[in-house]
Scaffold this motif. Structure first.
Motif, PDB file in Angstrom:
ATOM      1  N   CYS A   1     -48.243 -13.623  32.909  1.00 24.96           N
ATOM      2  CA  CYS A   1     -49.192 -12.580  33.295  1.00 24.96           C
ATOM      3  C   CYS A   1     -48.707 -11.233  32.765  1.00 24.96           C
ATOM      4  O   CYS A   1     -47.521 -11.035  32.505  1.00 24.96           O
ATOM      5  CB  CYS A   1     -49.389 -12.531  34.808  1.00 24.96           C
ATOM      6  SG  CYS A   1     -47.918 -12.056  35.735  1.00 24.96           S
ATOM      7  N   PHE A   2     -49.647 -10.317  32.599  1.00 20.72           N
ATOM      8  CA  PHE A   2     -49.334  -8.989  32.070  1.00 20.72           C
ATOM      9  C   PHE A   2     -48.683  -8.124  33.153  1.00 20.72           C
ATOM     10  O   PHE A   2     -49.122  -8.109  34.300  1.00 20.72           O
ATOM     11  CB  PHE A   2     -50.609  -8.286  31.586  1.00 20.72           C
ATOM     12  CG  PHE A   2     -51.326  -9.018  30.495  1.00 20.72           C
ATOM     13  CD1 PHE A   2     -50.829  -9.039  29.201  1.00 20.72           C
ATOM     14  CD2 PHE A   2     -52.523  -9.672  30.754  1.00 20.72           C
ATOM     15  CE1 PHE A   2     -51.500  -9.705  28.186  1.00 20.72           C
ATOM     16  CE2 PHE A   2     -53.206 -10.333  29.749  1.00 20.72           C
ATOM     17  CZ  PHE A   2     -52.693 -10.361  28.460  1.00 20.72           C
ATOM     18  N   GLN A   3     -47.621  -7.397  32.781  1.00 21.16           N
ATOM     19  CA  GLN A   3     -46.942  -6.470  33.679  1.00 21.16           C
ATOM     20  C   GLN A   3     -47.347  -5.047  33.291  1.00 21.16           C
ATOM     21  O   GLN A   3     -47.027  -4.580  32.195  1.00 21.16           O
ATOM     22  CB  GLN A   3     -45.423  -6.635  33.561  1.00 21.16           C
ATOM     23  CG  GLN A   3     -44.917  -8.019  33.896  1.00 21.16           C
ATOM     24  CD  GLN A   3     -44.649  -8.193  35.387  1.00 21.16           C
ATOM     25  OE1 GLN A   3     -44.827  -7.271  36.173  1.00 21.16           O
ATOM     26  NE2 GLN A   3     -44.238  -9.384  35.771  1.00 21.16           N
ATOM     27  N   ILE A   4     -48.038  -4.347  34.193  1.00 17.65           N
ATOM     28  CA  ILE A   4     -48.545  -3.002  33.923  1.00 17.65           C
ATOM     29  C   ILE A   4     -47.850  -2.015  34.857  1.00 17.65           C
ATOM     30  O   ILE A   4     -47.937  -2.141  36.077  1.00 17.65           O
ATOM     31  CB  ILE A   4     -50.068  -2.940  34.125  1.00 17.65           C
ATOM     32  CG1 ILE A   4     -50.771  -3.909  33.161  1.00 17.65           C
ATOM     33  CG2 ILE A   4     -50.584  -1.519  33.924  1.00 17.65           C
ATOM     34  CD1 ILE A   4     -52.255  -4.056  33.421  1.00 17.65           C
ATOM     35  N   LEU A   5     -47.144  -1.057  34.286  1.00 17.35           N
ATOM     36  CA  LEU A   5     -46.405  -0.062  35.066  1.00 17.35           C
ATOM     37  C   LEU A   5     -47.202   1.231  35.183  1.00 17.35           C
ATOM     38  O   LEU A   5     -47.670   1.770  34.186  1.00 17.35           O
ATOM     39  CB  LEU A   5     -45.055   0.229  34.398  1.00 17.35           C
ATOM     40  CG  LEU A   5     -44.219   1.356  35.022  1.00 17.35           C
ATOM     41  CD1 LEU A   5     -43.785   0.984  36.435  1.00 17.35           C
ATOM     42  CD2 LEU A   5     -43.019   1.681  34.140  1.00 17.35           C
ATOM     43  N   MET A   6     -47.329   1.738  36.414  1.00 18.49           N
ATOM     44  CA  MET A   6     -48.015   3.005  36.662  1.00 18.49           C
ATOM     45  C   MET A   6     -46.991   4.093  36.938  1.00 18.49           C
ATOM     46  O   MET A   6     -46.126   3.942  37.796  1.00 18.49           O
ATOM     47  CB  MET A   6     -48.976   2.863  37.841  1.00 18.49           C
ATOM     48  CG  MET A   6     -50.080   1.846  37.606  1.00 18.49           C
ATOM     49  SD  MET A   6     -51.204   1.680  39.019  1.00 18.49           S
ATOM     50  CE  MET A   6     -50.129   0.842  40.201  1.00 18.49           C
TER      51      MET A   6
END
Length: 400
Positions: A189-194
């Motif tokens: 799965c994609f890891q998206i950092l905010m």
């Protein structure tokens, strides 16, 4: 078109919208309502992005011009290859492009002009004025029948990005997001950092995305001093969607407070575990073990509150710039939420990476327009993450 009534017929409006790329225009300025004064025009139309001016004279001519560059009273000559003049002849639309190598207009505090040839609301009066020039090839008789007296002048805003505000579009985006899995076999799965200042809306963004797929308003994430990884389920009993939103401690301008830049490097490299509590004075010390590709960050999102971007301090802006350079040096892609011009110019990101959204905050029910904006932003984040993985993953890691 908002509370103002357009003088254009439905057919005329459709032709102009088609000419500009099948867009929906918003009426910003109407001279009969706001006044023919240059100050009234600038008050309504400055810093609004691409605009279309439509004039109507006593003889029944409908004519005007388009510019893709903001009105800003800069006192500068404006180069705009997309600028044009137009008029209607027997309900047929004709347009005249700006000539190559010539300025499209002069951006001063007076009424709008095109090529310094054609002036509208000239000298704060309901008139059009024509003088010789080379930017546009036209004659006054053909363009507006040599009748300089205006009965109306309207300016429309062209959206800088087209959004389809329908339930079908929301359903389409949700289905795309459900099915957009990483192609590489080493990443599930994609890891998206905010990343963003304290209170910018990072946790609210997760809550908003979670709300859409849960079908009701949720409030799972809160303001945190920890590193949190939030999977999103497709419904209460549904399976996890193919992405994880990673929340961080907020950035602060002073040193020794808020998220440390060195901690961001550790997050990007996949070293910091879920629920790790940040210490602004002492950055995380990773061990020498190399993290897997799944644990690393695949897309970085700068979350900025659009209502506060103009108030951002130079120190905080410098910190964001340092982070952006560090992210780029590691090969990660980034995308920025909120407001095209201000965010793009202040943070140095391309316009294609600016994704305005409205988080759910006080609402108790889901709203279609909020959902479409949020899902559009998320879809683009997943696309950027996909591009990153496609770039860094070796061919043998791709599915056969």
């Amino acid at each position: 078109m908002d509370s103002l009534a357009s003088k254009l017929t439905e057919r005329e409006s459709e032709q102009l919208c088609d000419l500009l790329g099948n867009v929906e225009l918003t009426l910003l300025y109407k001279a009969s309502v706001h006044g023919y004064k240059a100050s009234a025009f600038h008050q309504q139309c400055d810093h609004q992005g691409p605009t279309l001016l439509v004039a109507f004279n006593r003889s029944g001519y409908i004519f005007g011009g388009y510019t893709s560059v903001d009105y800003a009273q800069s006192g500068q000559a404006i180069t705009d290859k997309k600028a044009f003049l137009f008029n209607f002849e027997e309900e047929m639309l004709f347009f005249i492009e700006v000539k190559s190598g010539h300025n499209a207009r002069f951006d001063d505090n007076k009424g709008p002009n095109f090529g310094q040839q054609l002036y509208f609301c000239y000298n704060n009066q309901p008139v059009v004025y024509h003088q010789r020039g080379k930017a546009f090839s036209f004659d006054a008789e053909t363009l507006y029948g040599n009748d300089t007296e205006l009965i109306e002048c309207e300016v429309y805003k062209k959206p800088w990005r087209n959004i389809l505000w329908t339930a079908d579009r929301r359903a389409e985006l949700m289905e795309k997001i459900r099915n957009q899995k990483p192609l590489t076999t080493s990443v599930s799965c994609f890891q998206i950092l905010m990343i963003g200042p304290v209170g910018a809306g990072k946790s609210s963004f997760f809550n908003s995305i979670n709300s859409i797929f849960m079908g009701r308003i949720t409030s799972k994430a809160i303001l945190t001093t920890q590193f949190r990884t939030y999977p999103v389920k497709d419904g209460r009993a549904g399976k996890s969607l193919p992405f994880v939103l990673c929340d961080t401690m907020g950035l602060e301008e002073q040193s020794g407070a808020g998220l440390d830049i060195e901690d961001i490097s550790s997050i990007l490299q996949g070293h910091i575990p879920d629920r790790y509590k940040f210490n602004p004075i002492s950055p995380f010390q990773p061990d020498e073990q190399k993290a897997s590709r799944q644990e690393k960050i695949h897309c970085v999102v700068y979350v900025i509150d659009a209502t506060k971007i103009s108030l951002m301090s130079d120190k905080l802006q410098d910190k964001l710039t340092t982070i952006r350079r560090k992210v780029n040096s590691l090969g990660n892609l980034y995308v920025s939420s909120y407001i095209k011009t201000k965010v793009s110019s202040r943070l140095g990101v391309s316009v294609s990476c600016v994704l305005p959204v409205k988080n759910y905050s006080q609402e108790v029910e889901l709203e279609l327009n909020c959902d479409v904006l949020l899902l559009t932003a998320l879809q683009q984040m997943l696309n950027f993450a996909d591009d990153y993985l496609d770039d860094v993953c070796p061919m043998e890691d791709q599915p056969k």
